[in-house]
Motif scaffolding. Structure first.
Motif, PDB file in Angstrom:
ATOM      1  N   GLY A  16      39.002  72.897  14.379  1.00 50.00           N
ATOM      2  CA  GLY A  16      39.383  71.834  15.123  1.00 50.00           C
ATOM      3  C   GLY A  16      38.207  71.371  15.964  1.00 50.00           C
ATOM      4  O   GLY A  16      37.304  71.528  15.658  1.00 50.00           O
ATOM      5  N   SER A  17      38.663  70.081  16.726  1.00 50.88           N
ATOM      6  CA  SER A  17      37.898  69.270  17.448  1.00 50.88           C
ATOM      7  C   SER A  17      38.387  69.295  18.911  1.00 50.88           C
ATOM      8  O   SER A  17      39.256  69.170  19.053  1.00 50.88           O
ATOM      9  N   ARG A  19      36.802  66.902  22.594  1.00 55.66           N
ATOM     10  CA  ARG A  19      35.948  65.981  23.428  1.00 55.66           C
ATOM     11  C   ARG A  19      35.592  66.228  24.649  1.00 55.66           C
ATOM     12  O   ARG A  19      36.793  66.100  25.292  1.00 55.66           O
ATOM     13  N   ARG A  67      27.722  69.392  14.024  1.00 61.05           N
ATOM     14  CA  ARG A  67      28.914  69.806  14.365  1.00 61.05           C
ATOM     15  C   ARG A  67      29.237  68.852  15.836  1.00 61.05           C
ATOM     16  O   ARG A  67      30.311  68.650  16.055  1.00 61.05           O
ATOM     17  N   PHE A  68      28.290  69.005  16.742  1.00 57.09           N
ATOM     18  CA  PHE A  68      28.685  68.470  18.004  1.00 57.09           C
ATOM     19  C   PHE A  68      27.688  67.219  18.157  1.00 57.09           C
ATOM     20  O   PHE A  68      26.613  67.195  17.649  1.00 57.09           O
ATOM     21  N   THR A  69      28.331  66.269  18.619  1.00 52.80           N
ATOM     22  CA  THR A  69      27.864  65.111  19.004  1.00 52.80           C
ATOM     23  C   THR A  69      27.553  64.766  20.402  1.00 52.80           C
ATOM     24  O   THR A  69      28.662  64.818  20.962  1.00 52.80           O
ATOM     25  N   GLN A  82      31.363  65.284  21.783  1.00 53.72           N
ATOM     26  CA  GLN A  82      32.230  65.662  20.668  1.00 53.72           C
ATOM     27  C   GLN A  82      32.082  66.874  19.880  1.00 53.72           C
ATOM     28  O   GLN A  82      30.894  66.886  19.372  1.00 53.72           O
ATOM     29  N   ASN A  84      33.000  69.065  16.782  1.00 57.56           N
ATOM     30  CA  ASN A  84      33.835  69.292  15.498  1.00 57.56           C
ATOM     31  C   ASN A  84      33.698  70.738  14.808  1.00 57.56           C
ATOM     32  O   ASN A  84      32.563  71.172  15.161  1.00 57.56           O
ATOM     33  N   GLY A  85      34.432  71.105  13.822  1.00 55.04           N
ATOM     34  CA  GLY A  85      34.217  72.103  13.350  1.00 55.04           C
ATOM     35  C   GLY A  85      34.063  73.336  14.206  1.00 55.04           C
ATOM     36  O   GLY A  85      33.188  74.234  14.158  1.00 55.04           O
TER      37      GLY A  85
END
Length: 122
Positions: A16-17, A19, A67-69, A82, A84-85
């Protein structure tokens, strides 16, 4: 003095994600970076990601690349992470921090938020 306030943590399933957001207020600097660190139970606090505010250059630890931003928000002095994964091993308290020093080094950061819990279930 700089105040940092994080938000956006919580519970997610693996894959999942989430933020995270961090808003900075107070004293500002002409050349600084904002970063995210995390600390899992029984482990040392570790670097996750950082952004140089003037250049926009970003840096990540290997385990979150792809995966992360990390990004700068449209609102001044706001930074996002953010994620993700998500994996169970991402479970930790995540801290926002600010520095005018070396942006991947924990001990160069002078200002810290209170932390927000991220829990990833398998």
């Amino acid at each position: 003095q700089v105040q940092l306030v994080e938000s956006g943590g919580g519970l997610a399933q693996a894959g999942g994600s989430l933020r995270l957001s961090c808003a900075a207020s107070g004293r500002t600097f002409s050349n600084f970076a904002m970063g995210w660190f995390r600390q899992a139970p029984g482990k040392e606090r570790e670097f996750v990601a950082a952004v140089n505010w003037s250049s926009g250059n970003t840096y990540y630890t290997d385990s979150v690349k792809g995966r992360f931003t990390i990004s700068r928000g449209n609102v001044k002095n706001t930074v996002y992470l953010q994620m993700n994964g998500l994996k169970p091993e991402d479970t930790a308290v995540y801290y926002c921090a600010a520095t005018v020093g070396r942006l991947t080094l924990l001990h160069d950061y002078d200002y810290w938020g209170q932390g927000t819990q991220v829990t990833v279930s398998s």
